[in-house]
Design a protein around this motif. Structure first.
Motif, short mmCIF file in Angstrom:
data_model
loop_
_atom_site.label_atom_id
_atom_site.label_comp_id
_atom_site.label_asym_id
_atom_site.label_seq_id
_atom_site.Cartn_x
_atom_site.Cartn_y
_atom_site.Cartn_z
N ILE A 96 0.87 -1.17 0.00
CA ILE A 96 0.00 0.00 0.00
C ILE A 96 0.90 1.23 0.00
O ILE A 96 1.73 1.39 0.89
CB ILE A 96 -0.92 0.02 1.24
N VAL A 97 0.74 2.06 -1.01
CA VAL A 97 1.59 3.24 -1.14
C VAL A 97 0.85 4.47 -0.61
O VAL A 97 -0.36 4.59 -0.76
CB VAL A 97 2.05 3.46 -2.59
N SER A 98 1.59 5.35 0.02
CA SER A 98 1.06 6.65 0.46
C SER A 98 1.45 7.68 -0.58
O SER A 98 2.64 7.91 -0.80
CB SER A 98 1.62 7.03 1.82
N ILE A 99 0.46 8.27 -1.20
CA ILE A 99 0.70 9.21 -2.29
C ILE A 99 0.45 10.62 -1.79
O ILE A 99 -0.47 10.87 -1.02
CB ILE A 99 -0.23 8.89 -3.48
N ARG A 100 1.31 11.52 -2.23
CA ARG A 100 1.07 12.93 -1.95
C ARG A 100 1.29 13.71 -3.24
O ARG A 100 1.99 13.26 -4.14
CB ARG A 100 1.96 13.44 -0.82
N GLU A 101 0.68 14.85 -3.27
CA GLU A 101 0.77 15.68 -4.46
C GLU A 101 1.84 16.75 -4.27
O GLU A 101 1.83 17.47 -3.27
CB GLU A 101 -0.59 16.33 -4.73
N GLU A 102 2.76 16.80 -5.21
CA GLU A 102 3.81 17.80 -5.16
C GLU A 102 3.40 19.02 -5.98
O GLU A 102 2.35 19.03 -6.62
CB GLU A 102 5.12 17.21 -5.68
N GLU A 103 4.25 20.03 -5.98
CA GLU A 103 3.99 21.22 -6.78
C GLU A 103 3.84 20.83 -8.24
O GLU A 103 4.56 19.99 -8.74
CB GLU A 103 5.13 22.22 -6.61
N GLY A 104 2.90 21.45 -8.89
CA GLY A 104 2.67 21.13 -10.29
C GLY A 104 1.67 20.00 -10.47
O GLY A 104 1.45 19.55 -11.59
N GLY A 105 1.10 19.49 -9.39
CA GLY A 105 0.09 18.44 -9.48
C GLY A 105 0.62 17.04 -9.67
O GLY A 105 -0.13 16.10 -9.91
N LYS A 106 1.92 16.85 -9.58
CA LYS A 106 2.52 15.52 -9.75
C LYS A 106 2.28 14.70 -8.49
O LYS A 106 2.58 15.13 -7.38
CB LYS A 106 4.02 15.68 -10.01
N LYS A 107 1.72 13.50 -8.66
CA LYS A 107 1.46 12.60 -7.53
C LYS A 107 2.62 11.62 -7.40
O LYS A 107 2.97 10.93 -8.35
CB LYS A 107 0.14 11.86 -7.73
N VAL A 108 3.19 11.59 -6.20
CA VAL A 108 4.36 10.76 -5.97
C VAL A 108 4.15 9.89 -4.73
O VAL A 108 3.32 10.18 -3.88
CB VAL A 108 5.64 11.61 -5.80
N ILE A 109 4.94 8.82 -4.65
CA ILE A 109 4.90 7.90 -3.50
C ILE A 109 5.93 8.37 -2.49
O ILE A 109 7.11 8.50 -2.82
CB ILE A 109 5.23 6.47 -3.96
N HIS A 110 5.50 8.60 -1.26
CA HIS A 110 6.47 9.02 -0.24
C HIS A 110 6.59 8.01 0.90
O HIS A 110 7.48 8.14 1.73
CB HIS A 110 6.13 10.41 0.29
N ASP A 111 5.70 7.01 0.93
CA ASP A 111 5.82 5.97 1.96
C ASP A 111 5.13 4.72 1.46
O ASP A 111 4.33 4.75 0.51
CB ASP A 111 5.20 6.42 3.28
N VAL A 112 5.42 3.61 2.10
CA VAL A 112 4.85 2.32 1.72
C VAL A 112 4.53 1.53 2.99
O VAL A 112 5.24 1.65 3.99
CB VAL A 112 5.81 1.55 0.78
N ARG A 113 3.44 0.77 2.94
CA ARG A 113 3.04 -0.08 4.06
C ARG A 113 2.65 -1.45 3.53
O ARG A 113 2.45 -1.63 2.33
CB ARG A 113 1.84 0.53 4.80
N SER A 114 2.49 -2.39 4.42
CA SER A 114 2.09 -3.74 4.03
C SER A 114 0.61 -3.76 3.71
O SER A 114 -0.19 -3.09 4.34
CB SER A 114 2.38 -4.72 5.17
N GLY A 115 0.24 -4.55 2.73
CA GLY A 115 -1.16 -4.72 2.38
C GLY A 115 -1.78 -5.94 3.02
O GLY A 115 -2.91 -6.32 2.70
N ALA A 116 -1.09 -6.55 3.96
CA ALA A 116 -1.58 -7.76 4.61
C ALA A 116 -2.71 -7.44 5.58
O ALA A 116 -2.65 -6.46 6.31
CB ALA A 116 -0.45 -8.47 5.34
N ALA A 117 -3.72 -8.27 5.58
CA ALA A 117 -4.80 -8.13 6.54
C ALA A 117 -4.38 -8.81 7.84
O ALA A 117 -3.53 -9.70 7.85
CB ALA A 117 -6.06 -8.79 6.00
N GLY A 118 -4.96 -8.38 8.93
CA GLY A 118 -4.66 -9.02 10.21
C GLY A 118 -3.67 -8.23 11.03
O GLY A 118 -3.27 -7.12 10.67
N ASN A 119 -3.28 -8.84 12.14
CA ASN A 119 -2.39 -8.20 13.10
C ASN A 119 -1.12 -9.00 13.27
O ASN A 119 -1.11 -10.22 13.09
CB ASN A 119 -3.07 -8.05 14.46
N GLY A 120 -0.08 -8.31 13.70
CA GLY A 120 1.17 -8.97 14.03
C GLY A 120 1.07 -9.63 15.39
O GLY A 120 0.03 -9.57 16.07
N LEU A 121 2.14 -10.23 15.81
CA LEU A 121 2.14 -10.93 17.10
C LEU A 121 1.97 -9.97 18.28
O LEU A 121 1.50 -10.36 19.34
CB LEU A 121 3.44 -11.73 17.26
N ASP A 122 2.36 -8.71 18.09
CA ASP A 122 2.20 -7.73 19.16
C ASP A 122 0.82 -7.07 19.15
O ASP A 122 0.53 -6.22 19.98
CB ASP A 122 3.29 -6.66 19.09
#
Length: 129
Positions: A96-122
């Motif tokens: 799962i990518v976190s997209i933000r819009e930069e100057e000029g309307g360009k959409k870029v990826i600035h972070d990434v997360r797991s797309g897995a459902a569920g919880n970790g052991l913690d």
């Protein structure tokens, strides 16, 4: 008259059942521990893959002055050899990518997360990592 063989070979049914019961008792102890170790290893691999992706994003931004528009740009520009696999989903395209819009309307990826459902052991959701 037939002679009896002095030494019998093989096991009786009772002996085989006792051995099977002992083996199943040992397996019932070992298997849950093994499965929890597999989960721990998947979580460690997920954290490492997320870290590698985030470092590659930061390096791309540092070199180009902007973040990439797609994760495959990291591979195309040789910041990664290949997109890592999410070990929980066992897929490369579930990030799962976190997209933000930069100057000029360009959409870029600035972070990434797991797309897995569920919880970790913690107890924290995989998608919040």
């Amino acid at each position: 008259m037939k002679q009896r063989v002095a030494g019998r070979r093989g096991f009786t049914l009772i002996e085989l059942l006792v051995v099977m019961a002992i083996v199943s008792a040992l397996l019932s102890i070992v298997v849950p521990r093994y499965m929890s170790k597999v989960d721990v290893a998947k979580e460690a691999a997920l954290k490492e893959n997320l870290n590698a992706l985030r470092v590659a994003l930061d390096q791309y931004n540092s070199d180009k002055g902007t973040y990439p528009e797609k994760l495959t740009d990291l591979v195309g520009q040789r910041y990664l050899r290949a997109l890592p696999i999410d070990p929980v989903t066992e897929r490369r395209d579930s990030w799962i990518v976190s997209i933000r819009e930069e100057e000029g309307g360009k959409k870029v990826i600035h972070d990434v997360r797991s797309g897995a459902a569920g919880n970790g052991l913690d107890g924290t959701p995989f998608r919040s990592w």
